[in-house]
Design a protein around this motif. Structure first.
Motif: not given
Length: 206
Positions: A46, A50, A81, A187, A206
């Motif tokens: 992720w 992102w 993250t 997520l 995305d």
């Protein structure tokens, strides 16, 4: 610029994958202990997809302010993250499940099938022992969103699927019973933007 709120559902850990209702957050919980090997791997993927975008933000490189649910798994997801400075926010807390906290869905399906069925269909149903209904969560989340200024810093918030459903339905002005039609996997990202008439749900790229 109008305020944008990026909502992120926390990673799945062993308890979530086993269909266990979360326990209430306890002061001093070690967020790192909430993760296992599978969730760490998912969070790494992720972050690659992102984090650069969200850490950079959409305001000439200004990073959004980061918030997180008080739950250890949400805090751990934020830290893993790249949002280690995320501040805890009670409005982003998971549903309070009352006497169901720590119980498995499979066990409740045997012990209290009618109550469990009501919980999956009726947004006003409260789990026994002081639990919150979906309507309760929606009121809490809606009040938090509506208290934000029309123009302000962007936010990224690591939270729970129930909170994200509540936020989306609040933005749409849709009936609470529609919560059954919104599925949010771990997520996943949802974005809301403040507008003069309220909130707009944006299709996150995305």
């Amino acid at each position: 610029m109008p305020t944008t709120v990026w909502l992120v559902s926390h990673a799945a850990n062993a308890a979530l994958r086993a269909g266990t209702f979360p326990r209430a957050p306890v002061a001093g919980d070690d967020a790192d202990e909430a993760l296992d090997a599978r969730s760490i791997e998912a969070l790494a993927a992720w972050r690659e997809r992102w984090s650069a975008r969200l850490l950079r933000g959409e305001r000439d490189g200004e990073a959004p302010r980061a918030l997180t649910s008080p739950a250890a798994i949400a805090r751990a997801s934020a830290h893993a993250t790249g949002f280690a400075a995320a501040a805890s926010c009670n409005a982003l807390a998971d549903t309070v499940f009352g006497a169901w906290q720590g119980k498995r869905l499979a066990d409740l399906a045997r012990e209290a099938p009618e109550a469990l069925e009501a919980w999956t269909r009726d947004p006003s149903f409260r789990p026994p022992g002081g639990g919150e209904s979906f309507d309760d969560v929606r009121a809490r989340v809606g009040a938090w969103l509506d208290a934000m200024p029309e123009a302000g810093p962007d936010l990224i918030a690591f939270t729970h699927s129930s909170v994200m459903r509540a936020a989306i339905l609040h933005a749409l002005g849709a009936p609470s019973a529609s919560f059954r039609a919104i599925e949010i996997a771990p997520l996943r990202v949802a974005a809301l933007r403040r507008a003069q008439h309220g909130w707009v749900w944006l299709a996150a790229r995305d």
